[in-house]
Scaffold this active site. Structure first.
Site, PDB file in Angstrom:
ATOM      1  N   ARG A 160      81.182  33.843  29.933  1.00 36.55           N
ATOM      2  CA  ARG A 160      81.581  32.426  30.030  1.00 36.55           C
ATOM      3  C   ARG A 160      81.432  31.884  31.447  1.00 36.55           C
ATOM      4  NH1 ARG A 160      82.812  34.548  25.725  1.00 36.55           N
ATOM      5  NH2 ARG A 160      83.197  33.380  23.809  1.00 36.55           N
ATOM      6  N   TYR A 198      72.961  13.789   6.124  1.00 36.00           N
ATOM      7  CA  TYR A 198      73.505  14.257   4.848  1.00 36.00           C
ATOM      8  C   TYR A 198      73.598  13.120   3.840  1.00 36.00           C
ATOM      9  CZ  TYR A 198      74.285  18.587   7.301  1.00 36.00           C
ATOM     10  OH  TYR A 198      74.071  19.742   8.011  1.00 36.00           O
ATOM     11  N   HIS A 326      67.636  33.644  21.856  1.00 36.76           N
ATOM     12  CA  HIS A 326      68.333  33.283  20.614  1.00 36.76           C
ATOM     13  C   HIS A 326      67.298  33.113  19.502  1.00 36.76           C
ATOM     14  CE1 HIS A 326      71.829  31.849  18.370  1.00 36.76           C
ATOM     15  NE2 HIS A 326      70.932  31.138  17.717  1.00 36.76           N
ATOM     16  N   ALA A 327      67.484  33.845  18.407  1.00 40.74           N
ATOM     17  CA  ALA A 327      66.460  33.897  17.348  1.00 40.74           C
ATOM     18  C   ALA A 327      66.239  32.532  16.701  1.00 40.74           C
ATOM     19  CB  ALA A 327      66.888  34.905  16.289  1.00 40.74           C
ATOM     20  N   HIS A 356      67.270  36.092   7.773  1.00 42.93           N
ATOM     21  CA  HIS A 356      67.622  34.675   7.908  1.00 42.93           C
ATOM     22  C   HIS A 356      66.439  33.877   8.430  1.00 42.93           C
ATOM     23  CE1 HIS A 356      70.324  31.219   8.719  1.00 42.93           C
ATOM     24  NE2 HIS A 356      69.475  31.017   9.724  1.00 42.93           N
ATOM     25  N   GLU A 357      65.852  34.355   9.535  1.00 46.59           N
ATOM     26  CA  GLU A 357      64.725  33.616  10.136  1.00 46.59           C
ATOM     27  C   GLU A 357      63.532  33.576   9.179  1.00 46.59           C
ATOM     28  OE1 GLU A 357      67.269  32.917  13.083  1.00 46.59           O
ATOM     29  OE2 GLU A 357      65.478  31.870  12.446  1.00 46.59           O
ATOM     30  N   GLU A 384      69.598  25.828   5.967  1.00 44.09           N
ATOM     31  CA  GLU A 384      70.332  27.041   6.364  1.00 44.09           C
ATOM     32  C   GLU A 384      70.722  27.873   5.149  1.00 44.09           C
ATOM     33  OE1 GLU A 384      69.471  26.310  10.095  1.00 44.09           O
ATOM     34  OE2 GLU A 384      70.248  28.131   9.193  1.00 44.09           O
ATOM     35  N   TRP A 458      88.706  22.252  22.996  1.00 42.82           N
ATOM     36  CA  TRP A 458      87.997  23.399  22.398  1.00 42.82           C
ATOM     37  C   TRP A 458      89.006  24.458  21.964  1.00 42.82           C
ATOM     38  CZ3 TRP A 458      83.359  24.926  20.647  1.00 42.82           C
ATOM     39  CH2 TRP A 458      83.067  26.293  20.599  1.00 42.82           C
ATOM     40  N   ARG A 462      90.053  26.082  18.396  1.00 39.28           N
ATOM     41  CA  ARG A 462      89.888  27.528  18.158  1.00 39.28           C
ATOM     42  C   ARG A 462      91.217  28.134  17.686  1.00 39.28           C
ATOM     43  NH1 ARG A 462      85.393  30.954  18.742  1.00 39.28           N
ATOM     44  NH2 ARG A 462      85.674  31.856  20.804  1.00 39.28           N
ATOM     45  N   HIS A 486      74.283  26.836  20.530  1.00 41.79           N
ATOM     46  CA  HIS A 486      73.971  25.555  19.891  1.00 41.79           C
ATOM     47  C   HIS A 486      74.474  24.369  20.690  1.00 41.79           C
ATOM     48  CE1 HIS A 486      73.479  28.666  16.963  1.00 41.79           C
ATOM     49  NE2 HIS A 486      72.842  27.841  16.166  1.00 41.79           N
ATOM     50  N   ARG A 495      75.871  22.357   9.709  1.00 40.63           N
ATOM     51  CA  ARG A 495      74.878  22.859   8.754  1.00 40.63           C
ATOM     52  C   ARG A 495      75.194  24.283   8.296  1.00 40.63           C
ATOM     53  NH1 ARG A 495      69.558  22.596  12.336  1.00 40.63           N
ATOM     54  NH2 ARG A 495      70.353  20.474  12.509  1.00 40.63           N
ATOM     55  N   TYR A 496      75.761  25.097   9.185  1.00 44.03           N
ATOM     56  CA  TYR A 496      76.057  26.476   8.797  1.00 44.03           C
ATOM     57  C   TYR A 496      77.310  26.530   7.925  1.00 44.03           C
ATOM     58  CZ  TYR A 496      72.661  27.360  12.473  1.00 44.03           C
ATOM     59  OH  TYR A 496      71.514  27.350  13.241  1.00 44.03           O
TER      60      TYR A 496
HETATM   61  C1  LIG Z   1      70.208  33.027  14.609  1.00 38.53           C
HETATM   62  C2  LIG Z   1      70.160  31.624  14.080  1.00 38.53           C
HETATM   63  N1  LIG Z   1      69.181  30.858  14.829  1.00 38.53           N
HETATM   64  C3  LIG Z   1      69.006  29.448  14.402  1.00 38.53           C
HETATM   65  C4  LIG Z   1      68.699  29.396  12.887  1.00 38.53           C
HETATM   66  O1  LIG Z   1      67.858  30.179  12.408  1.00 38.53           O
HETATM   67  O2  LIG Z   1      69.364  28.596  12.211  1.00 38.53           O
HETATM   68  C5  LIG Z   1      67.897  28.791  15.249  1.00 38.53           C
HETATM   69  C6  LIG Z   1      68.483  28.232  16.537  1.00 38.53           C
HETATM   70  C7  LIG Z   1      68.970  26.875  16.154  1.00 38.53           C
HETATM   71  C8  LIG Z   1      68.131  26.415  14.955  1.00 38.53           C
HETATM   72  N2  LIG Z   1      67.352  27.607  14.601  1.00 38.53           N
HETATM   73  C9  LIG Z   1      66.191  27.637  13.867  1.00 38.53           C
HETATM   74  O3  LIG Z   1      65.550  28.650  13.720  1.00 38.53           O
HETATM   75  C10 LIG Z   1      65.696  26.375  13.198  1.00 38.53           C
HETATM   76  N3  LIG Z   1      64.305  26.157  13.570  1.00 38.53           N
HETATM   77  C11 LIG Z   1      65.804  26.574  11.689  1.00 38.53           C
HETATM   78  C12 LIG Z   1      65.279  25.334  10.951  1.00 38.53           C
HETATM   79  O4  LIG Z   1      64.092  25.255  10.701  1.00 38.53           O
HETATM   80  O5  LIG Z   1      66.115  24.440  10.718  1.00 38.53           O
HETATM   81  C13 LIG Z   1      71.560  31.004  14.231  1.00 38.53           C
HETATM   82  O6  LIG Z   1      71.815  30.376  15.239  1.00 38.53           O
HETATM   83  N4  LIG Z   1      72.501  31.237  13.285  1.00 38.53           N
HETATM   84  C14 LIG Z   1      72.324  31.960  12.034  1.00 38.53           C
HETATM   85  C15 LIG Z   1      73.687  31.947  11.352  1.00 38.53           C
HETATM   86  C16 LIG Z   1      74.643  31.180  12.204  1.00 38.53           C
HETATM   87  C17 LIG Z   1      73.904  30.777  13.480  1.00 38.53           C
HETATM   88  C18 LIG Z   1      74.507  31.473  14.703  1.00 38.53           C
HETATM   89  O7  LIG Z   1      73.979  32.530  15.092  1.00 38.53           O
HETATM   90  O8  LIG Z   1      75.519  30.948  15.231  1.00 38.53           O
HETATM   91 ZN   LIG Z   2      69.004  29.151  10.291  1.00 39.28          ZN
END
Ligand SMILES: C[C@H](N[C@H](C(=O)O)[C@@H]1CCCN1C(=O)[C@@H](N)CC(=O)O)C(=O)N1CCC[C@H]1C(=O)O
Ligand SMILES: [Zn+2]
Length: 522
Positions: A160, A198, A326-327, A356-357, A384, A458, A462, A486, A495-496
């Site tokens: 942090r 939405y 970050h994936a 997921h990806e 998502e 925040w 939490r 994010h 979205r998640y």
């Molecule tokens: C690991 C995952 N990375 C995101 C995802 O895959 O959603 C990435 C970064 C932000 C958007 N993104 C995309 O790939 C977009 N291009 C997808 C699209 O096309 O909309 C992620 O951040 N996740 C997964 C579960 C919760 C959250 C987290 O880890 O907090």
């Molecule tokens: Zn995603």
């Protein structure tokens, strides 16, 4: 007679409208492809030059969007009979921040987002025992595997200090620029613009109601986990208030808790799998992880990854440059080039992220023949959900056995409870986290929260929603929201939360459709 509005009557001829949107669709192909490539170049090589090239491209795109929106409004598209044509026009005129007449605001938005993402991605924490580590893989490995209260605390606080704390002023400027620009699109603030995707006026209330319906289940899980963690770390390490210190969950943000499953197993005698150990035992490498995922998608009738995917993706962390680890999944809008960018390591967590990806990629591939304006999720939560839905089936004991990560599929109820608890540690634990991120952000965009109380609000959220507390004192010198990708990356988060609800509704419907009469979790 026809009402003449000023010198110009709007074109009501829908055939001309179709010509317009078809021409638009062809023109944006190369434009979007170029723009995504320049973003990719920055995200996979964090240099000032690549940042500048990306920002210039974003500014050019904005000019194109503005011009197209102006031309589109010469059509009386609101009155069009054809719903598809009407929706295409709506997307062309709805250009978000690009509507501003002050390009300095757009420049600030693009530069600040890139800057903040760069701080996050280059952040490192130096520990006397382990040298200087970045979030991936170093700090994540410790947070996942350490069971030392103090070591976890050093990493939790260190991260942090190295990320959010450095972002506070820039983030304030970022919010100001976004809110100023979005007004030109007719929204009061950025949060209202993000919720508009939405397409329901009751969205904020809808997600609140959903959370309240699910909260009792979360509270049960929280109580169980707190009891077991007190046994592990000693109850005097826990505040009287009943909150759980935020650094003990095996995850840097306490968003998903399956990494501490070993501390929480309900029936240790019954079978429970350690997938990571199995993967290492079987010499899994990164490429194999992607092949396993691809095989699963192909087994349910999806197409394989394109050659471009294997040629252009970044699947391991480069050693010679700074990247955004970050994936993420990328659509290059040319119906062929789809990529994943992930600093993949061989763990169960990462194998789920791979699914997921790739789930996003499979959705990209399934809508690649749509007009470009339709190549997005029905809404972001839908995208998502589509990304996650497959991993619900992937992580069943049944499938684990099919791919050899589980020797036997247990039939006893104790093993079932073990498996269900492990799922709950990811999918139920996540709900308050998935809900609160944008509660905080929407309140910042509205101006109810500002730099004088960013961190206070925040932690209020939490504590209130997740029932967790900071293990060390926090002040307004800190900026803990910035420690979560994010926020600097400016990706909306509700979205998640939506995804973690709909994916189970879809899973149930898919099982029914497939004639599966067994319990859902099998
Ligand atoms: C690991 C995952 N990375 C995101 C995802 O895959 O959603 C990435 C970064 C932000 C958007 N993104 C995309 O790939 C977009 N291009 C997808 C699209 O096309 O909309 C992620 O951040 N996740 C997964 C579960 C919760 C959250 C987290 O880890 O907090
Ligand atoms: Zn995603």
């Amino acid at each position: 007679g026809v009402l003449f509005r000023g010198a110009l009557t709007q074109i009501s001829d829908e055939n001309l409208g179709w010509n317009f949107v078809n021409e638009y669709n062809n023109k944006v192909g190369s434009l979007w492809n170029e723009n995504v490539k320049k973003s990719w170049n920055y995200y996979t090589n964090l240099t000032d030059y690549n940042l500048e090239v990306m920002t210039n491209s974003t500014l050019q795109m904005a000019e194109f969007d503005k011009e197209a929106a102006k031309n589109a409004s010469t059509f009386a598209h609101d009155g069009f009979g054809n719903a598809t044509l009407k929706r295409l026009f709506k997307k062309i005129v709805n250009i978000g921040f690009a509507a501003t007449n002050d390009s300095e605001q757009l420049k600030a938005i693009s530069n600040l987002e890139a800057d903040l993402t760069g701080i996050y991605s280059k952040g490192k924490v130096c520990l006397e025992s382990k040298g200087c580590l970045q979030l991936e893989p170093g700090l994540t490995d410790i947070i996942t595997n350490s069971r030392s209260y103090e070591e976890l605390l050093a990493v939790w606080k260190g991260w942090r200090d190295a990320s959010g704390k450095l972002m506070r002023t820039k983030y304030t400027d970022f919010v100001k620029a976004m809110n100023a620009a979005i007004k030109f699109s007719g929204f009061n603030d950025t949060g209202e613009y993000w919720r508009s995707w939405y397409e329901t006026p009751t969205f904020e209330q809808d997600v609140r109601t959903l959370f309240e319906e699910l909260e009792p289940l979360y509270v049960e899980l929280h109580a169980y986990v707190r009891k077991r963690l007190k046994e592990k770390y000693g109850k005097d390490m826990f505040p009287e208030t009943g909150h759980i210190p935020a650094h003990l969950f095996g995850n840097m943000w306490a968003q998903q808790w399956s990494n501490i499953y070993d501390l929480l197993v309900p029936f240790p005698g019954a079978s429970s799998v350690d997938i990571t150990a199995k993967m290492k035992e079987q010499n899994y490498n990164v490429t194999h992880m992607y092949r396993v995922a691809e095989d699963f998608f192909m087994s349910i009738g999806m197409e394989k990854m394109t050659d471009a995917f294997w040629q252009n993706s970044m699947l391991v962390k480069p050693t010679d440059r700074d990247v955004v680890c970050h994936a993420s999944a990328w659509d290059f809008y040319d119906e062929n080039d789809f990529r994943i960018k992930q600093c993949t390591s061989v763990t169960e967590d990462q194998l789920l992220t791979v699914h997921h990806e790739m789930g996003h990629i499979v959705y990209f591939q399934n809508y690649r023949h749509q007009p470009r304006l339709f190549r997005g999720g029905a809404n972001p939560g839908f995208h998502e959900g589509m990304a996650d839905i497959v991993s619900l089936s992937f992580q069943t004991p049944e499938h684990m056995k099919v791919i050899g990560l589980l020797d036997e599929v247990p039939q006893d109820s104790d093993s079932d409870i073990n498996f269900l608890l492990k799922m709950a540690l990811d999918k139920v634990a996540f709900l308050p986290f998935g809900y609160l991120i944008d509660q905080w952000r929407w309140s910042v965009f509205r101006g109810d929260t500002n730099s004088s109380n960013y961190n206070q609000h925040w932690w209020d959220l939490r504590c209130r929603f997740q029932g967790i507390s900071s293990p060390v004192k926090r002040t307004e010198e800190d900026f803990d929201p910035g420690a979560k990708y994010h926020i600097p990356g400016n990706t909306p988060y509700i979205r998640y939360f939506v995804s973690f609800v709909v994916q189970f509704q879809w899973h149930e419907a898919l099982c029914r459709e497939a004639g599966n009469t067994r319990p859902l979790h099998r």
